[in-house]
Design an enzyme around this catalytic site. Structure first.
Site, PDB file in Angstrom:
ATOM      1  CG  HIS A  77      -1.788  -1.177   1.310  1.00 18.93           C
ATOM      2  ND1 HIS A  77      -3.075  -1.173   0.827  1.00 18.93           N
ATOM      3  CD2 HIS A  77      -1.571  -2.435   1.763  1.00 18.93           C
ATOM      4  CE1 HIS A  77      -3.618  -2.372   0.991  1.00 18.93           C
ATOM      5  NE2 HIS A  77      -2.717  -3.158   1.559  1.00 18.93           N
ATOM      6  CG  HIS A 132      -8.690  -8.747   2.513  1.00 17.04           C
ATOM      7  ND1 HIS A 132      -7.735  -7.990   3.135  1.00 17.04           N
ATOM      8  CD2 HIS A 132      -9.457  -9.269   3.501  1.00 17.04           C
ATOM      9  CE1 HIS A 132      -7.917  -8.038   4.453  1.00 17.04           C
ATOM     10  NE2 HIS A 132      -8.964  -8.813   4.697  1.00 17.04           N
ATOM     11  CG  HIS A 156      -2.850 -10.127   3.443  1.00 18.44           C
ATOM     12  ND1 HIS A 156      -4.060 -10.748   3.568  1.00 18.44           N
ATOM     13  CD2 HIS A 156      -3.123  -8.920   2.869  1.00 18.44           C
ATOM     14  CE1 HIS A 156      -5.011  -9.959   3.087  1.00 18.44           C
ATOM     15  NE2 HIS A 156      -4.453  -8.842   2.662  1.00 18.44           N
TER      16      HIS A 156
HETATM   17  O1  DOR Z   1      -3.937  -4.375   7.783  1.00 18.10           O
HETATM   18  C1  DOR Z   1      -4.319  -4.056   6.669  1.00 18.10           C
HETATM   19  N1  DOR Z   1      -4.171  -2.803   6.209  1.00 18.10           N
HETATM   20  N2  DOR Z   1      -4.913  -4.967   5.923  1.00 18.10           N
HETATM   21  C2  DOR Z   1      -5.492  -4.665   4.754  1.00 18.10           C
HETATM   22  O2  DOR Z   1      -6.045  -5.533   4.145  1.00 18.10           O
HETATM   23  C3  DOR Z   1      -5.511  -3.265   4.278  1.00 18.10           C
HETATM   24  C4  DOR Z   1      -4.427  -2.480   4.860  1.00 18.10           C
HETATM   25  C5  DOR Z   1      -4.595  -0.999   4.655  1.00 18.10           C
HETATM   26  O3  DOR Z   1      -4.853  -0.571   3.536  1.00 18.10           O
HETATM   27  O4  DOR Z   1      -4.446  -0.259   5.630  1.00 18.10           O
HETATM   28 ZN    ZN Z   2      -2.985  -5.190   1.799  1.00 22.47          ZN
END
Ligand code: DOR
Ligand code: ZN
Length: 362
Positions: free
Chosen positions: A21, A142, A180
């Site tokens: 991200h 996901h 993940h």
């Molecule tokens: O912990 C996470 N953060 N899992 C996700 O699937 C999205 C991510 C986020 O974009 O903050």
């Molecule tokens: Zn992610």
């Protein structure tokens, strides 16, 4: 490359991050270097606000990433489409043929950060999955159910049994990455359902179990989704990652949130591991006496799954300790100073990057 378990220095083909991200705006500018200084390519998640649901939005986001990239770094962001109930298959196909959609991401609606516009019912996007199977566009998942009746620690396993298993039967030729993964169940499922199914594994799921979230208090820095599980799952993930098996590869899921958003009555899910991601993985591989398998996991298996060549350059890691800062300063969109807490904050890691070696042929 041969790297003996007792090595003090290891050189591997330059790695890629198959799940990250990068955010947008000032946060993007603040975090991009951490990823691009080590990883040659990365699959960039589309869960912005608003999400990346069009070809134009994906091109524009890629341009913003490239405009934020420090000049001296070579880095290729691979863009993803954010699937919604009413995404058009024509747009998916066009985005793929234009080379901007490298993959499409399935967020079950309300499963995680910025997923409110995600898919409400998998059966509603069968027409999209048919297109993806036909054109060879990978589906990144996901993998958690959102049913409030399902215990949060069981949501991945229930997703696999309820949704992924029938999906594989309906679309046997669709290439799927279960992102993940966090459980022994997922490890076994992925191992026995190849070669079109693979999984990414994060550094944090290899290092911490669910106790970390509650150590002497509530620790929002260790809260992510899917949430970290019990110790036996962490051990199964370590075994999978270090096995060298082609179905497992590196995806950090580095997900920065400002400290003010983490330490909040309703703290955000996400662990910012990009600054020391490769060092974090190396530590695990060394502890598991598997340095020999690091290159497969970090630099080979992912590109092979996605049908891309391996990187030409290499990186060398040396066994020299370094202490991870307690926080990193960053400006928010209003220009105020804020903190980001990196994974391993305040800890000493045993390895550091010595060099990035260019073979000069790119
Ligand atoms: O912990 C996470 N953060 N899992 C996700 O699937 C999205 C991510 C986020 O974009 O903050
Ligand atoms: Zn992610």
């Amino acid at each position: 490359m041969t790297n003996h378990p007792s090595a003090k220095k290891i050189t591997i083909c330059q790695p890629d991050d198959w799940h990250v991200h990068l955010r947008d705006g000032t946060l993007l500018k603040g975090v991009l270097r951490s990823t691009a200084k080590v990883f040659r390519r990365a699959i960039v998640m589309p869960n912005l606000q608003p999400p990346i649901t069009s070809i134009d939005a994906a091109f524009a986001y890629r341009d913003r990433i490239l405009a934020s990239l420090p000049r001296e770094l070579s880095f290729t962001p691979l863009m993803t489409a954010y699937l919604t109930d009413d995404f058009s298959s024509k747009v998916l196909e066009k985005g793929h043929s234009k080379g901007i959609f490298f993959a499409a991401k399935l967020y079950p609606a309300n499963s995680t950060t910025n997923s409110a516009s995600g898919v409400s019912d998998l059966r509603r996007i069968d027409f999209l999955l048919e297109t993806m199977e036909r054109i060879g566009l990978p589906l990144l998942i996901h993998g958690e159910v959102t049913d409030p009746d399902v215990d949060i620690f069981d949501r991945e396993a229930v997703f696999i049994d309820r949704h992924l298993t029938p999906l594989l039967t309906r679309f046997p030729d669709l290439r799927i990455v279960l992102e993940h993964i966090t459980t022994e169940h997922a490890v076994k499922f992925v191992e026995s359902n190849g070669p079109n199914l693979a999984a990414t594994i994060t550094p944090h799921h290899l290092h911490i179990n669910r106790n970390a979230m509650f150590l002497n208090g509530l620790r929002s820095d260790f809260y992510c989704l899917p949430v970290v599980k019990r110790e036996k799952h962490r051990l199964a993930l370590r075994k999978a990652a270090t096995s060298g098996k082609p179905c497992f590869f590196l995806g950090t899921d580095s997900a920065p949130h400002l400290r003010s958003s983490k330490e909040n009555a309703c703290g955000c899910a996400g662990i910012f591991n990009a600054p020391f991601a490769i060092e974090s993985y190396v530590e695990v591989f060394e502890q598991e006496d598997s340095l020999d398998s690091l290159e497969a996991f970090a630099s080979k298996n992912g590109s092979q799954f996605y049908g891309l060549p391996s990187n030409k350059d290499s990186i060398t890691l040396i066994k020299e300790s370094q202490t991870v800062p307690k926080y990193i300063e960053i400006l928010n969109d209003q220009g105020q100073l804020e903190h980001l807490v990196p994974f391993h904050a305040g800890e000493t890691l045993s390895w550091r990057i010595e060099t990035k070696n260019s073979n000069g042929s790119e």
